[in-house]
Scaffold this motif. Structure first.
Motif, PDB file in Angstrom:
ATOM      1  N   THR A   1       0.826  -1.206   0.000  1.00 15.86           N
ATOM      2  CA  THR A   1       0.000   0.000   0.000  1.00 15.86           C
ATOM      3  C   THR A   1       0.858   1.252   0.000  1.00 15.86           C
ATOM      4  O   THR A   1       0.351   2.358  -0.108  1.00 15.86           O
ATOM      5  CB  THR A   1      -0.929   0.035   1.230  1.00 15.86           C
ATOM      6  OG1 THR A   1      -0.127  -0.071   2.405  1.00 15.86           O
ATOM      7  CG2 THR A   1      -1.936  -1.108   1.169  1.00 15.86           C
ATOM      8  N   GLU A   2       2.178   1.063   0.154  1.00 21.46           N
ATOM      9  CA  GLU A   2       3.120   2.165   0.118  1.00 21.46           C
ATOM     10  C   GLU A   2       4.377   1.695  -0.610  1.00 21.46           C
ATOM     11  O   GLU A   2       4.614   0.498  -0.759  1.00 21.46           O
ATOM     12  CB  GLU A   2       3.469   2.634   1.529  1.00 21.46           C
ATOM     13  CG  GLU A   2       4.147   1.559   2.367  1.00 21.46           C
ATOM     14  CD  GLU A   2       4.479   2.006   3.769  1.00 21.46           C
ATOM     15  OE1 GLU A   2       5.170   3.031   3.918  1.00 21.46           O
ATOM     16  OE2 GLU A   2       4.062   1.311   4.710  1.00 21.46           O
ATOM     17  N   GLN A   3       5.171   2.635  -1.058  1.00 18.41           N
ATOM     18  CA  GLN A   3       6.415   2.310  -1.766  1.00 18.41           C
ATOM     19  C   GLN A   3       7.375   1.570  -0.855  1.00 18.41           C
ATOM     20  O   GLN A   3       7.536   1.929   0.307  1.00 18.41           O
ATOM     21  CB  GLN A   3       7.057   3.598  -2.268  1.00 18.41           C
ATOM     22  CG  GLN A   3       8.343   3.384  -3.020  1.00 18.41           C
ATOM     23  CD  GLN A   3       8.874   4.681  -3.615  1.00 18.41           C
ATOM     24  OE1 GLN A   3       8.113   5.510  -4.064  1.00 18.41           O
ATOM     25  NE2 GLN A   3      10.171   4.835  -3.607  1.00 18.41           N
ATOM     26  N   ILE A   4       8.005   0.510  -1.391  1.00 22.00           N
ATOM     27  CA  ILE A   4       8.994  -0.263  -0.641  1.00 22.00           C
ATOM     28  C   ILE A   4      10.260  -0.361  -1.480  1.00 22.00           C
ATOM     29  O   ILE A   4      10.204  -0.709  -2.661  1.00 22.00           O
ATOM     30  CB  ILE A   4       8.478  -1.677  -0.314  1.00 22.00           C
ATOM     31  CG1 ILE A   4       7.268  -1.595   0.615  1.00 22.00           C
ATOM     32  CG2 ILE A   4       9.583  -2.536   0.306  1.00 22.00           C
ATOM     33  CD1 ILE A   4       6.680  -2.934   0.974  1.00 22.00           C
ATOM     34  N   ALA A   5      11.401  -0.043  -0.871  1.00 24.50           N
ATOM     35  CA  ALA A   5      12.699  -0.223  -1.531  1.00 24.50           C
ATOM     36  C   ALA A   5      13.201  -1.618  -1.208  1.00 24.50           C
ATOM     37  O   ALA A   5      13.223  -2.025  -0.045  1.00 24.50           O
ATOM     38  CB  ALA A   5      13.692   0.825  -1.040  1.00 24.50           C
ATOM     39  N   VAL A   6      13.587  -2.360  -2.247  1.00 20.52           N
ATOM     40  CA  VAL A   6      14.074  -3.729  -2.096  1.00 20.52           C
ATOM     41  C   VAL A   6      15.515  -3.756  -2.593  1.00 20.52           C
ATOM     42  O   VAL A   6      15.788  -3.380  -3.731  1.00 20.52           O
ATOM     43  CB  VAL A   6      13.201  -4.706  -2.911  1.00 20.52           C
ATOM     44  CG1 VAL A   6      13.704  -6.135  -2.760  1.00 20.52           C
ATOM     45  CG2 VAL A   6      11.733  -4.594  -2.509  1.00 20.52           C
ATOM     46  N   CYS A   7      16.426  -4.192  -1.733  1.00 24.20           N
ATOM     47  CA  CYS A   7      17.851  -4.209  -2.066  1.00 24.20           C
ATOM     48  C   CYS A   7      18.369  -5.651  -2.051  1.00 24.20           C
ATOM     49  O   CYS A   7      18.805  -6.140  -1.003  1.00 24.20           O
ATOM     50  CB  CYS A   7      18.647  -3.372  -1.080  1.00 24.20           C
ATOM     51  SG  CYS A   7      18.071  -1.680  -0.959  1.00 24.20           S
ATOM     52  N   PRO A   8      18.312  -6.343  -3.194  1.00 23.53           N
ATOM     53  CA  PRO A   8      18.868  -7.694  -3.242  1.00 23.53           C
ATOM     54  C   PRO A   8      20.381  -7.642  -3.454  1.00 23.53           C
ATOM     55  O   PRO A   8      20.890  -6.784  -4.163  1.00 23.53           O
ATOM     56  CB  PRO A   8      18.169  -8.310  -4.452  1.00 23.53           C
ATOM     57  CG  PRO A   8      17.856  -7.155  -5.342  1.00 23.53           C
ATOM     58  CD  PRO A   8      17.637  -5.971  -4.430  1.00 23.53           C
TER      59      PRO A   8
ATOM     60  N   TYR B   1      12.961  -2.006   2.769  1.00 23.27           N
ATOM     61  CA  TYR B   1      12.659  -0.845   3.596  1.00 23.27           C
ATOM     62  C   TYR B   1      11.266  -0.336   3.275  1.00 23.27           C
ATOM     63  O   TYR B   1      10.925  -0.164   2.104  1.00 23.27           O
ATOM     64  CB  TYR B   1      13.630   0.309   3.300  1.00 23.27           C
ATOM     65  CG  TYR B   1      15.083  -0.059   3.411  1.00 23.27           C
ATOM     66  CD1 TYR B   1      15.771   0.112   4.600  1.00 23.27           C
ATOM     67  CD2 TYR B   1      15.770  -0.580   2.312  1.00 23.27           C
ATOM     68  CE1 TYR B   1      17.105  -0.224   4.702  1.00 23.27           C
ATOM     69  CE2 TYR B   1      17.108  -0.916   2.409  1.00 23.27           C
ATOM     70  CZ  TYR B   1      17.775  -0.741   3.599  1.00 23.27           C
ATOM     71  OH  TYR B   1      19.093  -1.071   3.697  1.00 23.27           O
ATOM     72  N   LYS B   2      10.474  -0.091   4.307  1.00 31.62           N
ATOM     73  CA  LYS B   2       9.209   0.612   4.132  1.00 31.62           C
ATOM     74  C   LYS B   2       9.004   1.508   5.338  1.00 31.62           C
ATOM     75  O   LYS B   2       9.209   1.066   6.474  1.00 31.62           O
ATOM     76  CB  LYS B   2       8.038  -0.337   3.907  1.00 31.62           C
ATOM     77  CG  LYS B   2       7.720  -1.286   5.026  1.00 31.62           C
ATOM     78  CD  LYS B   2       6.542  -2.171   4.642  1.00 31.62           C
ATOM     79  CE  LYS B   2       6.126  -3.047   5.803  1.00 31.62           C
ATOM     80  NZ  LYS B   2       4.969  -3.829   5.458  1.00 31.62           N
ATOM     81  N   SER B   3       8.686   2.743   5.085  1.00 33.93           N
ATOM     82  CA  SER B   3       8.589   3.776   6.123  1.00 33.93           C
ATOM     83  C   SER B   3       9.864   3.775   6.953  1.00 33.93           C
ATOM     84  O   SER B   3      10.938   3.947   6.422  1.00 33.93           O
ATOM     85  CB  SER B   3       7.347   3.569   6.979  1.00 33.93           C
ATOM     86  OG  SER B   3       6.191   3.639   6.202  1.00 33.93           O
ATOM     87  N   SER B   4       9.744   3.517   8.254  1.00 31.28           N
ATOM     88  CA  SER B   4      10.938   3.520   9.102  1.00 31.28           C
ATOM     89  C   SER B   4      11.335   2.098   9.500  1.00 31.28           C
ATOM     90  O   SER B   4      12.076   1.886  10.444  1.00 31.28           O
ATOM     91  CB  SER B   4      10.670   4.354  10.359  1.00 31.28           C
ATOM     92  OG  SER B   4       9.573   3.797  11.062  1.00 31.28           O
TER      93      SER B   4
END
Length: 160
Positions: free
Chosen positions: A44-51, A81-84
């Motif tokens: 429901t919100e942007q998530i950064a994914v670091c593989p 990462y999502k929000s904090s």
């Protein structure tokens, strides 16, 4: 501001569809192939994914080489990462993955792993002074809510 950045990325990117966990997933790749975003109903919100991947070469790379062949690529872990909030996941925890984590792992171990085969490793390795047969590299992809995908295709806007 975030929606403006996403809209600009969508207008300058390529929209495609990939198959991830038997779901049709809208996918956006910017023309320089540096940014990849997946639109999904799992967020429901942007998530950064670091593989992070371990890249193995068929032969030892030496500074000055102009060709390097990839032997294999292995997904080592993912940090997202999502929000904090951030979380580190590995394949050993796969039995306890949430549906979102399963989705991220399948994308990274499938589509992103294949994408990693096409990266300019000679350019990266030429900046590293020592010889090597393998190294680890990480990238960043973004998961976006599917609601932000609506209206980005002509068919969604009912235009001819």
């Amino acid at each position: 501001m975030k929606k403006l950045i996403i809209l600009i990325a969508l207008l300058t990117g390529i929209i495609a569809t990939c198959k991830a966990q038997e779901r049709k997933t809208p996918l956006m790749i910017t023309p320089n192939r540096e940014n990849i975003a997946f639109f999904t109903d799992l967020v429901t919100e942007q998530i950064a994914v670091c593989p992070a991947f371990s890249i193995y070469f068929t032969d030892m790379y030496h500074p000055g080489d102009s060709i390097i062949n990839i032997k294999s690529i292995k997904l080592s872990y993912i940090i997202y990462y999502k929000s904090s909030f951030s979380k580190y996941i590995t394949t050993e925890e796969q039995d306890s993955f949430s549906p979102l984590e399963q989705y991220m792992w399948s994308i990274c171990n499938g589509f992103i792993k294949e994408w990693m085969k096409d990266q300019p490793y000679i350019e990266v390795l030429s900046k590293i002074p020592e010889s090597r047969r393998a190294f680890r590299i990480a990238t960043v992809i973004t998961l976006l809510p599917i609601s932000e995908y609506k209206g980005t295709r002509q068919s969604d806007n009912h235009q001819p």
